[in-house]
Motif scaffolding. Structure first.
Motif, PDB file in Angstrom:
ATOM      1  N   SER A 360       0.805  -1.212   0.000  1.00 21.04           N
ATOM      2  CA  SER A 360       0.000   0.000   0.000  1.00 21.04           C
ATOM      3  C   SER A 360       0.838   1.262   0.000  1.00 21.04           C
ATOM      4  N   ASP A 401      -5.396  -5.715  -8.340  1.00 19.05           N
ATOM      5  CA  ASP A 401      -6.086  -4.665  -7.606  1.00 19.05           C
ATOM      6  C   ASP A 401      -5.578  -4.660  -6.166  1.00 19.05           C
ATOM      7  N   HIS A 403      -6.429  -2.654  -3.693  1.00 21.68           N
ATOM      8  CA  HIS A 403      -7.334  -2.085  -2.680  1.00 21.68           C
ATOM      9  C   HIS A 403      -7.478  -2.995  -1.453  1.00 21.68           C
ATOM     10  N   ARG A 406      -4.674  -2.548   1.386  1.00 18.82           N
ATOM     11  CA  ARG A 406      -4.362  -1.190   1.818  1.00 18.82           C
ATOM     12  C   ARG A 406      -3.991  -1.138   3.308  1.00 18.82           C
TER      13      ARG A 406
END
Length: 410
Positions: A360, A401, A403, A406
């Motif tokens: 992240s 991805d 996300h 994070r």
């Protein structure tokens, strides 16, 4: 632009190498020499099948019984229990069925790339001789033990990870030293072994320096920043300018993240191994025995036995009785195994309560990034982490991805 990577284990060294190759000017900083932390003593496995969340009810419901058993696979030192409560509550929260399904998919997304990315990294660095051709055998005495591990196999089937169920005759053909009490096994062909994980880190660090990177010895104790990174503060008031900082210091990342105003629920799962240099037998495959909770890998010029978990923080002295338990269990699978010319080791694996790592950018500070919390899969995820963090830091299109990984998901 100067990018400082904090932590010279396999994760940090792989990230530093990737960023230097992409054109960044990189400094790799650690309070110890490269590869001397958890990367020194891991079980040397690219364990692509081991991404299942540890918070599965089938696992955590056994934990109270394990903790009452002095030889159980999980041990929590009583004095550390109060400090562990907040982490354990998050661990239980990650066991909701909908959350488990998401975590399985997020682990599988990384593990499905892990072997390919590892092979690519080894080819790029001329280190293809560092990986074995053989996979891993998961052992079962009988159908009942196999059924007890069926949840694991079903998850692998759902995500398409190759595996093969084999019987006693095929098992003995692959590994003649295995006990006749082993009636079934599952072969995981992609779970390849590294010939020597410490040597791999050293070789990768050498390639990094050859590309123009720099390695600095020092302990990071602070940071200078406003809305962006400016410099690191090292012990003895040394200062190091930095336009970008990547925190990948394993279990020691928690303190750094807290100092940066982004606390993360990172604990250390203390792992033990016994490295046997005169085992009296030879092996080609690594083996795991789920019911006995240990692993054996031919690596570093001998045979390595490990597999226990201890929760006791970063400061407590090692308890090498944990190593002796796994050797005793390994001898049940390998009756001719000798334990001669051996060393015992303990290291700190960085454990997050939901099992998946943090990969992240900081939402608070420009130029700050995190790559930590890889748990038992630091070596497995290293090449994939390096590629994904390289894409993230240089502004490239991400292959995955990020996300779900994070830093502020907690």
């Amino acid at each position: 632009m100067v990018t400082v990577v904090v932590g010279a284990g396999i994760i940090g060294t792989a990230i530093a190498h990737d960023l230097q190759r992409r054109g960044r000017q990189v400094v790799l900083v650690d309070r110890d020499a490269p590869g001397k932390g958890a990367s020194y003593g891991n079980m040397a496995s690219i364990a692509v099948t081991e991404f299942m969340p540890a918070s599965r009810p089938s696992v955590w419901k056994q934990i109270p019984g394990w903790m009452l058993d002095p030889e159980g696979p999980v041990r929590v030192r009583p004095s550390y229990m109060p400090k562990l409560v907040p982490w354990f509550l998050r661990f239980i929260a990650a066991s909701r069925p909908s959350k488990l399904r998401a975590l399985e998919a997020e682990g599988a997304a990384l593990c499905s790339r892990a072997l390919g990315d590892t092979l690519d990294l080894l080819r790029e660095t001329g280190l293809t001789d560092q990986i074995s051709d053989e996979g891993c055998l998961s052992l079962y005495t009988d159908e009942a033990e196999f059924k007890a591990d069926r949840e694991h196999i079903e998850i692998l089937e759902r995500f398409g990870f190759p595996h093969e169920v084999i019987g006693r005759q095929a098992i003995k053909a692959l590994e003649p030293e295995l006990s006749d009490k082993i009636g079934m096994a599952v072969l995981f062909p992609q779970n390849r072994s590294i010939k020597d994980p410490y040597t791999l880190v050293l070789a990768l660090a050498e390639r990094f320096v050859g590309l123009g990177g720099r390695i600095e010895h020092g302990e990071v104790v602070g940071f200078t920043r406003s809305d962006e990174m400016r410099e690191l503060v090292l012990k003895e008031s040394r200062r190091m300018p930095a336009d970008e900082v990547v925190i990948c210091a394993g279990a020691f990342s928690a303190k750094l993240a807290k100092d940066l105003g982004e606390p993360i629920p990172l604990e250390t799962e203390r792992g033990y191994h016994t490295q046997i240099m005169a085992p009296g037998i030879s092996m080609k495959h690594s083996i795991i025995w789920p019911a006995k909770a240990f692993m054996v890998t031919p690596t570093a010029g001998g045979i390595r036995v490990g597999g226990t978990v201890e929760m006791a923080g970063l400061e407590a002295a090692p308890d090498y009785r944990r190593s002796k338990v796994t050797v005793k269990r390994a001898k049940e699978a390998l009756p001719n195994l000798a334990c001669e010319d051996f060393t015992e080791w303990m290291g700190h694996r960085p454990a997050l309560p939901d099992t998946i790592p943090i990969l992240s950018a900081s939402p608070r500070t420009k130029g700050l990034f995190y790559a930590t919390g890889h748990g038992h899969l630091g070596l497995t995820y290293a090449a994939t982490t390096a590629r994904l963090m390289g894409e993230l830091i240089t502004g490239g299109k991400s292959s995955v991805d990020l996300h779900p990984y994070r830093v502020n998901r907690f």
